[in-house]
Scaffold this motif. Structure first.
Motif, PDB file in Angstrom:
ATOM      1  N   UNK A   4       0.694  -0.979   0.254  1.00 60.77           N
ATOM      2  CA  UNK A   4       0.100  -0.143  -0.080  1.00 60.77           C
ATOM      3  C   UNK A   4       0.656   1.334   0.036  1.00 60.77           C
ATOM      4  N   UNK A   5       1.978   0.894   0.674  1.00 60.22           N
ATOM      5  CA  UNK A   5       3.096   2.311   0.509  1.00 60.22           C
ATOM      6  C   UNK A   5       3.815   2.302  -1.014  1.00 60.22           C
ATOM      7  N   UNK A   6       3.775   1.593  -1.318  1.00 59.60           N
ATOM      8  CA  UNK A   6       4.869   1.518  -2.265  1.00 59.60           C
ATOM      9  C   UNK A   6       3.950   1.218  -3.643  1.00 59.60           C
ATOM     10  N   UNK A   7       3.604   1.109  -3.698  1.00 56.50           N
ATOM     11  CA  UNK A   7       2.251   1.345  -5.062  1.00 56.50           C
ATOM     12  C   UNK A   7       1.027   2.329  -4.831  1.00 56.50           C
ATOM     13  N   UNK A   8       1.420   3.224  -4.302  1.00 56.75           N
ATOM     14  CA  UNK A   8       0.750   4.659  -3.565  1.00 56.75           C
ATOM     15  C   UNK A   8       1.101   5.251  -3.727  1.00 56.75           C
ATOM     16  N   UNK A  47      11.806   6.703   3.514  1.00 56.38           N
ATOM     17  CA  UNK A  47      12.124   7.955   4.285  1.00 56.38           C
ATOM     18  C   UNK A  47      12.945   9.034   3.477  1.00 56.38           C
ATOM     19  N   UNK A  48      13.628   7.864   2.714  1.00 56.00           N
ATOM     20  CA  UNK A  48      15.291   8.462   2.682  1.00 56.00           C
ATOM     21  C   UNK A  48      14.885   9.251   1.194  1.00 56.00           C
ATOM     22  N   UNK A  74       3.269   7.794   3.386  1.00 54.69           N
ATOM     23  CA  UNK A  74       2.286   7.568   4.727  1.00 54.69           C
ATOM     24  C   UNK A  74       3.465   7.741   6.216  1.00 54.69           C
ATOM     25  N   UNK A  75       2.826   8.110   7.521  1.00 56.68           N
ATOM     26  CA  UNK A  75       3.717   8.308   8.704  1.00 56.68           C
ATOM     27  C   UNK A  75       4.298   7.108   8.506  1.00 56.68           C
ATOM     28  N   UNK A  76       5.522   7.782   8.510  1.00 59.00           N
ATOM     29  CA  UNK A  76       6.867   6.278   8.762  1.00 59.00           C
ATOM     30  C   UNK A  76       6.727   5.721  10.061  1.00 59.00           C
ATOM     31  N   UNK A  77       6.686   6.876  11.653  1.00 57.23           N
ATOM     32  CA  UNK A  77       6.343   6.349  12.335  1.00 57.23           C
ATOM     33  C   UNK A  77       5.225   4.663  12.363  1.00 57.23           C
ATOM     34  N   UNK A  78       4.285   6.083  12.233  1.00 60.71           N
ATOM     35  CA  UNK A  78       2.644   4.826  11.600  1.00 60.71           C
ATOM     36  C   UNK A  78       3.582   3.243  10.795  1.00 60.71           C
ATOM     37  N   UNK A  79       4.154   3.783  10.749  1.00 62.43           N
ATOM     38  CA  UNK A  79       4.553   2.563   9.294  1.00 62.43           C
ATOM     39  C   UNK A  79       5.368   1.254   9.749  1.00 62.43           C
ATOM     40  N   UNK A  80       6.252   1.894  10.553  1.00 63.34           N
ATOM     41  CA  UNK A  80       6.963   1.475  11.806  1.00 63.34           C
ATOM     42  C   UNK A  80       6.405   0.571  13.389  1.00 63.34           C
ATOM     43  N   UNK A 133      13.659 -17.637   6.802  1.00 63.97           N
ATOM     44  CA  UNK A 133      13.110 -16.365   5.473  1.00 63.97           C
ATOM     45  C   UNK A 133      12.697 -15.143   6.578  1.00 63.97           C
ATOM     46  N   UNK A 134      11.690 -15.856   7.792  1.00 63.13           N
ATOM     47  CA  UNK A 134      10.929 -14.299   8.108  1.00 63.13           C
ATOM     48  C   UNK A 134      11.496 -13.276   8.396  1.00 63.13           C
ATOM     49  N   UNK A 135      13.313 -14.197   8.873  1.00 70.07           N
ATOM     50  CA  UNK A 135      14.340 -12.948   9.821  1.00 70.07           C
ATOM     51  C   UNK A 135      15.342 -11.822   8.519  1.00 70.07           C
ATOM     52  N   UNK A 136      14.983 -12.846   7.086  1.00 71.34           N
ATOM     53  CA  UNK A 136      15.400 -12.099   5.844  1.00 71.34           C
ATOM     54  C   UNK A 136      14.177 -11.150   5.478  1.00 71.34           C
ATOM     55  N   UNK A 137      12.705 -11.759   5.595  1.00 70.41           N
ATOM     56  CA  UNK A 137      12.311 -10.553   5.137  1.00 70.41           C
ATOM     57  C   UNK A 137      12.490  -9.718   6.274  1.00 70.41           C
ATOM     58  N   UNK A 138      12.408  -9.337   7.922  1.00 69.09           N
ATOM     59  CA  UNK A 138      12.653  -8.563   8.340  1.00 69.09           C
ATOM     60  C   UNK A 138      13.036  -7.751   8.164  1.00 69.09           C
ATOM     61  N   UNK A 139      15.046  -7.914   7.812  1.00 70.15           N
ATOM     62  CA  UNK A 139      16.089  -7.196   7.088  1.00 70.15           C
ATOM     63  C   UNK A 139      15.521  -6.808   5.619  1.00 70.15           C
ATOM     64  N   UNK A 140      14.951  -7.465   5.304  1.00 66.17           N
ATOM     65  CA  UNK A 140      13.775  -6.567   3.460  1.00 66.17           C
ATOM     66  C   UNK A 140      13.434  -5.401   3.934  1.00 66.17           C
ATOM     67  N   UNK A 141      12.482  -5.637   5.311  1.00 65.67           N
ATOM     68  CA  UNK A 141      11.290  -4.648   5.147  1.00 65.67           C
ATOM     69  C   UNK A 141      12.174  -3.043   6.110  1.00 65.67           C
ATOM     70  N   UNK A 142      12.848  -3.379   6.948  1.00 64.04           N
ATOM     71  CA  UNK A 142      13.911  -2.629   7.526  1.00 64.04           C
ATOM     72  C   UNK A 142      14.616  -1.767   6.552  1.00 64.04           C
TER      73      UNK A 142
END
Length: 227
Positions: free
Chosen positions: A72-76, A138-139, A80-86, A122-131
């Motif tokens: 929703x953030x990437x394709x719109x 936001x840069x 988005x609010x950074x703190x809200x997304x995090x 796999x979930x650890x990789x997703x977490x790093x990718x999300x970060x």
């Protein structure tokens, strides 16, 4: 001599009755053990199969919620609010971690242990990718964030879903095996019940035989005394 013969027959019948009683006790012990095993199978089916399967489905729901937030953030074009997304991503990550910790405490077969380890990696990789995604978004590097998600993110989420599907399938497989074992236990319990019924009938026949033998001996003794 007739009296000695009668006593000998009664002793044989008494020994047979004792043997039947011993068999009845052993059958009763085996039956109690079968009932205990059946109860344990039902508890295992509920605590280690049904509840964990539901937890896996909840993990899938949280995983899709994380993916929807990112897309929703990437394709719109909306900002988005950074703190809200995090905060939202952290909330779903926490839910998944809690469900995984709960799942790990259940009984797992070797296949599940391997699949669970693959899922956690796999979930650890997703977490790093999300970060990295959040950092790019936001840069002012939206293009880089989108490219990261298209190249790696989608594949990671699909892989996580595949691992969860395998775990759910294994849950079903092991659950079916437990049901089959329970059915065998139930069949064995029925056999024990039928044996107990047969022994009860045999005891009844022997008691009637004892009474009949006693009556015959008494009649013969009466005739002997009359003579």
């Amino acid at each position: 001599m007739r009296f000695a013969y009668s006593v000998k027959q009664k002793v044989k019948i008494a020994v047979l009755l004792f043997f039947i009683m011993t068999c009845s006790v052993l059958i009763r012990i085996l039956e109690d053990k079968s009932v205990k095993n059946m109860n344990e199978s039902f508890i295992t089916l509920y605590n280690d199969r049904l509840i964990p399967a539901m937890d896996l489905y909840h993990i899938v729901e949280n995983l899709y919620a994380r993916r929807n937030i990112i897309e929703s953030v990437l394709y719109s074009n909306a900002v988005a609010d950074e703190l809200g997304l995090k905060h939202n991503l952290s909330r779903y990550n926490h839910n998944i971690d809690s469900l995984l910790q709960k799942y790990e405490k259940t009984y797992l077969v070797q296949q599940e242990k391997v699949q669970l380890q693959d899922l956690k990696q796999n979930l650890s990789s997703i977490l790093r990718m999300e970060q990295d995604l959040v950092s790019n978004i936001y840069n002012n590097q939206a293009a880089a964030a989108l490219r990261l998600y298209e190249d790696r993110g989608k594949r990671m989420f699909s892989s996580a879903t595949m691992h969860l599907t395998k775990l759910i399938d294994t849950q079903k497989q092991v659950g079916n095996e437990i049901i089959e074992q329970t059915e065998k236990i139930v069949s064995g319990t029925k056999i024990y019940s039928n044996l107990q019924l047969a022994l009860a009938i045999l005891i009844g026949i022997l008691i009637v035989g004892i009474l009949f033998t006693s009556n015959v001996v008494n009649i013969r003794n009466d005739k002997y005394n009359l003579n």
